[in-house]
Design a protein around this motif. Sequence first.
Motif, PDB file in Angstrom:
ATOM      1  N   ASP A  11       0.873  -1.170   0.000  1.00  0.00           N
ATOM      2  CA  ASP A  11       0.000   0.000   0.000  1.00  0.00           C
ATOM      3  C   ASP A  11       0.909   1.218   0.000  1.00  0.00           C
ATOM      4  O   ASP A  11       1.858   1.292   0.772  1.00  0.00           O
ATOM      5  CB  ASP A  11      -0.885  -0.032   1.251  1.00  0.00           C
ATOM      6  N   GLY A  12       0.665   2.137  -0.882  1.00  0.00           N
ATOM      7  CA  GLY A  12       1.516   3.322  -0.983  1.00  0.00           C
ATOM      8  C   GLY A  12       1.638   3.737  -2.427  1.00  0.00           C
ATOM      9  O   GLY A  12       0.641   4.032  -3.079  1.00  0.00           O
ATOM     10  N   ASN A  13       2.887   3.740  -2.956  1.00  0.00           N
ATOM     11  CA  ASN A  13       3.093   4.100  -4.359  1.00  0.00           C
ATOM     12  C   ASN A  13       2.305   3.208  -5.292  1.00  0.00           C
ATOM     13  O   ASN A  13       1.846   3.640  -6.346  1.00  0.00           O
ATOM     14  CB  ASN A  13       4.576   4.037  -4.719  1.00  0.00           C
ATOM     15  N   SER A  14       2.178   1.937  -4.931  1.00  0.00           N
ATOM     16  CA  SER A  14       1.337   1.019  -5.697  1.00  0.00           C
ATOM     17  C   SER A  14       0.616   0.113  -4.702  1.00  0.00           C
ATOM     18  O   SER A  14       1.164  -0.259  -3.672  1.00  0.00           O
ATOM     19  CB  SER A  14       2.166   0.192  -6.680  1.00  0.00           C
ATOM     20  N   ASP A  15      -0.612  -0.215  -5.041  1.00  0.00           N
ATOM     21  CA  ASP A  15      -1.408  -1.125  -4.217  1.00  0.00           C
ATOM     22  C   ASP A  15      -1.443  -2.475  -4.914  1.00  0.00           C
ATOM     23  O   ASP A  15      -1.973  -2.598  -6.016  1.00  0.00           O
ATOM     24  CB  ASP A  15      -2.837  -0.592  -4.054  1.00  0.00           C
ATOM     25  N   THR A  45      -3.045  -5.447  -9.102  1.00  0.00           N
ATOM     26  CA  THR A  45      -2.315  -4.195  -8.954  1.00  0.00           C
ATOM     27  C   THR A  45      -3.293  -3.065  -9.232  1.00  0.00           C
ATOM     28  O   THR A  45      -3.952  -3.060 -10.278  1.00  0.00           O
ATOM     29  CB  THR A  45      -1.114  -4.126  -9.922  1.00  0.00           C
ATOM     30  N   GLU A  46      -3.377  -2.153  -8.293  1.00  0.00           N
ATOM     31  CA  GLU A  46      -4.295  -1.006  -8.411  1.00  0.00           C
ATOM     32  C   GLU A  46      -5.723  -1.452  -8.722  1.00  0.00           C
ATOM     33  O   GLU A  46      -6.434  -0.826  -9.503  1.00  0.00           O
ATOM     34  CB  GLU A  46      -3.811  -0.010  -9.484  1.00  0.00           C
ATOM     35  N   THR A  50      -3.919  -8.995 -12.290  1.00  0.00           N
ATOM     36  CA  THR A  50      -2.672  -9.112 -13.050  1.00  0.00           C
ATOM     37  C   THR A  50      -2.199 -10.560 -13.187  1.00  0.00           C
ATOM     38  O   THR A  50      -1.320 -10.845 -13.990  1.00  0.00           O
ATOM     39  CB  THR A  50      -1.553  -8.290 -12.392  1.00  0.00           C
ATOM     40  N   ALA A  51      -2.754 -11.463 -12.395  1.00  0.00           N
ATOM     41  CA  ALA A  51      -2.375 -12.874 -12.474  1.00  0.00           C
ATOM     42  C   ALA A  51      -3.537 -13.728 -11.995  1.00  0.00           C
ATOM     43  O   ALA A  51      -4.190 -13.395 -11.006  1.00  0.00           O
ATOM     44  CB  ALA A  51      -1.141 -13.156 -11.632  1.00  0.00           C
TER      45      ALA A  51
END
Length: 175
Positions: A11-15, A45-46, A50-51
């Motif tokens: 959590d931060g620049n990317s979740d 991601t965000e 993604t998987a």
Amino acid sequence: ITAAIGFTLTDGNSDTITLTVGADAKREWPKWKLGMKLAILYGETEGEQTASEWIFFERLERKLSERATIFQDLLLEHDEEEDLGMRIQLTVGYNRRLVKKENFELWGNVGGGVLHEEFFDDAETEAIAQAGINFTWQITKQLKYTQVITFYPSLSEGGEFRMYWESVFTTPISD
């Protein structure tokens, strides 16, 4: 039987959220050995997936001698992010121990079989070859390292191939 679970949350620049689950079961008899593996991966991601994949692998071996076996491998795979509805791969071959030391073993294998892939917009079946190595290093009484590298070149499409690579450190967490 061994099992593994992994979970990552940032959590931060990317979740991001990633979840991995795995299981490995082996059974041996005097002349036969059966191994099965299951791996499941899910990631976001965000808020976007993604998987989302699972892989099942089975190997049945028949011992010919202390240094040689014949084998049958079966691979089943599904990967939504790669638009892979189903991959089914069946191979047979010959496995030979190349090196045996007190705490180290190296095996090589060759074989061939068939690969069937069903993508969401296409399906294909082809003949494949198989060549690989498998080594085990007992680093300490409790710590073992295993490396499997297998190369699957297409016999019908020059230059096309798949590769399987697995590196595992194993140690007991209790008696």
